[in-house]
Design a protein around this motif. Structure first.
Motif, PDB file in Angstrom:
ATOM      1  N   TYR A 127       0.820  -1.214   0.000  1.00  0.00           N
ATOM      2  CA  TYR A 127       0.000   0.000   0.000  1.00  0.00           C
ATOM      3  C   TYR A 127       0.850   1.259   0.000  1.00  0.00           C
ATOM      4  N   TYR A 171       3.676   1.472  -1.618  1.00  0.00           N
ATOM      5  CA  TYR A 171       4.079   1.536  -3.025  1.00  0.00           C
ATOM      6  C   TYR A 171       2.937   2.096  -3.882  1.00  0.00           C
ATOM      7  N   ILE A 172       1.738   1.601  -3.676  1.00  0.00           N
ATOM      8  CA  ILE A 172       0.578   2.076  -4.441  1.00  0.00           C
ATOM      9  C   ILE A 172       0.365   3.571  -4.206  1.00  0.00           C
ATOM     10  N   ASP A 173       0.436   3.997  -2.958  1.00  0.00           N
ATOM     11  CA  ASP A 173       0.263   5.417  -2.653  1.00  0.00           C
ATOM     12  C   ASP A 173       1.349   6.263  -3.301  1.00  0.00           C
ATOM     13  N   GLU A 174       2.569   5.771  -3.283  1.00  0.00           N
ATOM     14  CA  GLU A 174       3.682   6.501  -3.899  1.00  0.00           C
ATOM     15  C   GLU A 174       3.441   6.665  -5.402  1.00  0.00           C
ATOM     16  N   LYS A 175       3.005   5.581  -6.054  1.00  0.00           N
ATOM     17  CA  LYS A 175       2.758   5.617  -7.501  1.00  0.00           C
ATOM     18  C   LYS A 175       1.569   6.511  -7.853  1.00  0.00           C
ATOM     19  N   ASN A 176       0.495   6.419  -7.085  1.00  0.00           N
ATOM     20  CA  ASN A 176      -0.741   7.124  -7.419  1.00  0.00           C
ATOM     21  C   ASN A 176      -0.783   8.563  -6.928  1.00  0.00           C
ATOM     22  N   TYR A 177      -0.153   8.817  -5.794  1.00  0.00           N
ATOM     23  CA  TYR A 177      -0.311  10.123  -5.163  1.00  0.00           C
ATOM     24  C   TYR A 177       0.998  10.861  -4.951  1.00  0.00           C
ATOM     25  N   THR A 217       3.293   8.511   0.392  1.00  0.00           N
ATOM     26  CA  THR A 217       2.449   7.601   1.154  1.00  0.00           C
ATOM     27  C   THR A 217       1.297   8.377   1.768  1.00  0.00           C
ATOM     28  N   ARG A 218       0.321   7.684   2.272  1.00  0.00           N
ATOM     29  CA  ARG A 218      -0.788   8.352   2.943  1.00  0.00           C
ATOM     30  C   ARG A 218      -0.261   9.192   4.090  1.00  0.00           C
ATOM     31  N   ILE A 261      -9.489  10.869  -0.060  1.00  0.00           N
ATOM     32  CA  ILE A 261      -9.595  10.522  -1.465  1.00  0.00           C
ATOM     33  C   ILE A 261     -10.883  11.141  -1.990  1.00  0.00           C
TER      34      ILE A 261
END
Length: 95
Positions: free
Chosen positions: A67, A69-75, A78-79, A91
């Motif tokens: 998660y 990694y996903i946050d880094e890629k999308n946003y 991190t959260r 969001i």
């Protein structure tokens, strides 16, 4: 306004795992364990299987890394990074 999620971290995982081990249903998904699983899913935006695994202390480091990694890629962070360390990310709804 969108949903507010809290980034899954070791502290949250540990607290939920400890709570789960004190339920009579542990490790099955009914009763109090089910309530904890649903709460964790809503709190951190994770899937049912991931939440069950966190409650039973399986693959926790993997989910935290995934998660982040996903946050880094999308946003772009991190959260936790996006909220200046408070572990929150709002969001926005796409509607």
């Amino acid at each position: 306004m969108g949903d507010v999620l809290i980034a899954l971290d070791k502290k949250i995982a540990k607290e939920y795992h400890e709570a789960a081990t004190h339920t009579p249903e542990y490790p099955c998904d009914y009763g109090e364990m089910r309530r904890l699983r649903l709460e964790l899913q809503e709190l951190c935006g994770i899937t049912e299987v991931e939440a069950l695994n966190v409650l039973t202390d399986h693959n926790v480091s993997l989910y935290i890394s995934l998660y982040n990694y996903i946050d880094e890629k999308n946003y772009g962070g991190t959260r936790a990074d996006l909220s200046q360390g408070m572990h929150y990310l709002e969001i926005q709804s796409l509607n």
